[in-house]
Design an enzyme around this catalytic site. Structure first.
Site, PDB file in Angstrom:
ATOM      1  N   HIS A  60       0.777  -1.078  -0.193  1.00 48.91           N
ATOM      2  CA  HIS A  60      -0.086   0.121   0.006  1.00 48.91           C
ATOM      3  C   HIS A  60       1.011   1.192   0.130  1.00 48.91           C
ATOM      4  O   HIS A  60       0.457   2.102  -0.433  1.00 48.91           O
ATOM      5  CB  HIS A  60      -1.000  -0.091   1.001  1.00 48.91           C
ATOM      6  CG  HIS A  60      -0.257   0.274   2.446  1.00 48.91           C
ATOM      7  ND1 HIS A  60      -0.096  -0.960   3.559  1.00 48.91           N
ATOM      8  CD2 HIS A  60       0.007   1.344   3.118  1.00 48.91           C
ATOM      9  CE1 HIS A  60       0.590  -0.361   4.531  1.00 48.91           C
ATOM     10  NE2 HIS A  60       0.633   1.047   4.477  1.00 48.91           N
ATOM     11  N   ASP A  71       0.405  -7.978   1.484  1.00 54.34           N
ATOM     12  CA  ASP A  71       0.784  -6.200   1.504  1.00 54.34           C
ATOM     13  C   ASP A  71       2.348  -6.058   1.483  1.00 54.34           C
ATOM     14  O   ASP A  71       2.891  -5.374   2.493  1.00 54.34           O
ATOM     15  CB  ASP A  71       0.257  -5.753   2.676  1.00 54.34           C
ATOM     16  CG  ASP A  71       0.146  -4.265   2.881  1.00 54.34           C
ATOM     17  OD1 ASP A  71       0.698  -3.657   2.074  1.00 54.34           O
ATOM     18  OD2 ASP A  71      -0.210  -3.763   3.971  1.00 54.34           O
ATOM     19  N   SER A 110       4.862   2.032   8.023  1.00 61.58           N
ATOM     20  CA  SER A 110       4.588   1.138   7.113  1.00 61.58           C
ATOM     21  C   SER A 110       5.884   0.805   6.263  1.00 61.58           C
ATOM     22  O   SER A 110       6.463   1.452   5.800  1.00 61.58           O
ATOM     23  CB  SER A 110       3.381   1.549   6.125  1.00 61.58           C
ATOM     24  OG  SER A 110       2.162   1.715   6.890  1.00 61.58           O
TER      25      SER A 110
END
Length: 569
Positions: free
Chosen positions: A150, A181, A259
């Site tokens: 993402h 992911d 992230s």
């Protein structure tokens, strides 16, 4: 008086993978040691009380300093050079210089800058306004960089910056794993790889093992470190991929920008990738990490196939067999355990051998419990879907089932999941088709999220949600086609309020997917175009008039083409 601190204890050195000085200013894990005598106002045994200065004995005569010594002291205080003949000791190495040597793995953590251009599902012939984001990543072997999927989704440009560098290097996206992911990047400039050692992966940590998350979260530009422990390990819901895979829950803070950053063990080995956190009014500091088995699966999948092929699934919906009466009715013995198959995906390879009401007893020789779990590690159990996710697309698995009190074994070829409403469009632009102002589109989860917001599971029409949650694709190329909107014109008067309504048939023929609809409409020679919609609605247009009006509507709304490029071939 009651303090029982040991005298002379050395201050603790920072563990591998953490830094004590050069971290994010908001880092709550940085602490000072009360036993360190170098701190002002500290004393051994009684913290907070100033240390008593020892005076020299009265019997010792005080020797006055010579004029040369007094002049050298005065020169040192004024910042002048020391007089010739005196040896000046070099200054001590700053603390942060020694920290870098203790945790070399932190130098492999990079900051990821991405420019995104997302598709516009409301106006599928164009894209949304571009925006920028920053996240974290880290260097692994083979001149590659790992980050979250993402973080680089719908990218138009990706740049990487190393720790302590002022240069951003253009990166190339090699693979994006939407289900797990994870994304794999590389940089063509050899200068980027100079002086950096790749991160080494460690084993799956145990509960209560210390972990340190390193990255570039919001709140500053420098690297940040947060520490915690592994608090849970189970099959988690991956929000970005709409899948369920093995995950680690930790109590270290994971904020926006973290992230893609690595999670290090106390030995300096990477044990996971930070990727999401739980935001709820009743919880605090719950973060989630993608563990090494999932990471290794992604990397080996790419190396084996030259591209990301995904995580296979068994393709069945099952029911727990915890009720004793249910087990007896299925012909199970007292020593048999397993789960009952409710439904099988029509597109799954096992749909030809497995049947509803079969009881799955084991997968690849590992027995499945009545609640659908299998032994994992000492004192732990985990859902048997973990065993399936360890396989690769195209692999075979031995499945033992109980059917009418008989035990059967099947070698089943595993494949990826085919959903009627896909969770992702995998970077491709959305498909659309326009005739007489009616905009036809294929429904996907990003489409629903764009139309109804992040709470689409509550706000979307019930019919669409029912198909999203429960419907199964009958063929690999099946799509759910809707009229997304009507571009108002004289030809479609009276149909303006039709929005996101499924198209069931055209001129009496069922609509299998958007491409088949385009083919039927374009080749139609009947007098009327008749569309059968959900809720028993119909749309009827005169064929010649509708096709003639399409060009004027496209010109009015500045639309370059009546259909997306993927439908032209």
């Amino acid at each position: 008086m009651g303090d029982k601190r040991k005298r002379g204890r050395k201050p603790r050195s920072p563990p591998n993978g953490t830094a004590a000085e050069e971290e994010h200013p908001n880092n709550a894990t940085t602490s000072t040691n009360a036993d360190d005598d170098s701190l002002p106002g500290s004393s051994r045994g009684r913290p907070g009380r100033p240390k008593k200065l020892k005076h020299k004995k009265k019997s010792e005569p005080r020797i006055p300093a010579s004029p040369e010594r007094r002049s050298s002291r005065l020169a040192e205080q004024n910042g002048d050079c020391a007089p010739t003949g005196l040896v000046v000791e070099p200054p001590l190495m700053p603390k942060w210089e020694s920290v870098v040597k203790v945790v070399p793995a932190m130098d492999a953590v990079v900051k990821v800058f991405c420019v995104h251009t997302e598709p516009n599902f409301s106006l599928p012939w164009q894209r949304k306004r571009q925006y920028s984001s920053s996240s974290s990543g880290f260097i692994i072997g083979g001149k590659r960089v790992l980050t979250n999927a993402h973080s680089v989704e719908h990218h138009t440009q990706v740049k990487l910056k190393k720790r302590g560098s002022d240069t951003k290097y253009l990166a190339t996206v090699l693979a994006i794993g939407t289900e797990c992911d994870i994304a794999l990047l590389t940089v063509s400039d050899d200068e980027f790889w100079d002086g950096v050692s790749p991160v080494e992966f460690g084993d799956l940590p145990a509960l209560q093992d210390a972990v340190t998350v390193v990255g570039y979260p919001i709140g500053g530009d420098t690297i940040s470190v947060t520490s915690g422990v592994v608090s849970r390990m189970e099959i988690l819901s991956y929000v970005h991929g709409s899948t369920e895979l093995l995950g680690l829950q930790i109590d270290a803070a994971i904020n926006s920008g973290n992230s893609g950053g690595p999670a290090f063990s106390d030995k300096g080995k990477c044990v996971g990738i930070a990727f999401q956190s739980l935001k709820h009014e009743d919880v605090e500091n719950i973060g989630y990490v993608i563990p090494t088995p999932v990471i290794q699966h992604f990397i080996q999948d790419y190396e084996k196939n030259g591209a990301y092929t995904g995580f296979p699934i068994l393709g069945v919906e099952w029911q727990k067999m915890e009720n004793p009466d249910l087990r007896k009715s299925m012909g199970m013995g007292p020593d048999q355990k397993g789960v009952r198959i409710r439904r099988i995906e029509p597109t799954a390879p096992e749909s030809h051998v497995l049947k509803p009401s079969d009881v799955i007893l084991s997968f690849d020789g590992i027995n499945i419990a009545n609640d659908g779990t299998v032994p994992f590690r000492h004192g732990e159990r985990i859902g048997f879907s973990y065993l399936v996710s360890q396989k690769y697309t195209g692999d075979t698995a031995l499945v033992k089932v109980l059917r009418k009190s008989k035990i059967l074994e099947f070698n089943i070829k595993l494949a990826t999941h085919k959903r009627l409403i896909p969770a992702h469009i995998k970077g491709r632009p959305p498909s659309y088709y326009i005739v007489a102002g009616f905009v036809f589109a294929a429904v996907s989860v990003p489409y629903l999220r764009s139309e109804y917001g992040k709470d689409y599971e509550f706000d979307a029409p019930v019919k669409l949600l029912d198909k999203h949650l429960h419907a199964m694709a009958q063929s690999v190329d099946e799509q759910l086609v809707v009229i997304s909107q009507v571009l108002v014109a004289d030809i479609n008067i009276g149909y303006e309020e039709i929005v996101n309504t499924q198209v069931l048939a055209f001129n009496g023929k069922p609509v299998k997917n958007l491409k088949s609809l385009v083919s039927m409409v374009e080749s139609c020679e009947d007098e009327y175009l008749k569309f059968d919609l959900e809720y028993q609605q119909i749309v009827v247009l005169k064929t010649s008039t509708a096709k003639a009006a399409t060009l004027d509507i496209l010109t009015t709304h500045c639309i370059p083409s009546a259909m997306s490029d993927d439908l032209k071939t």
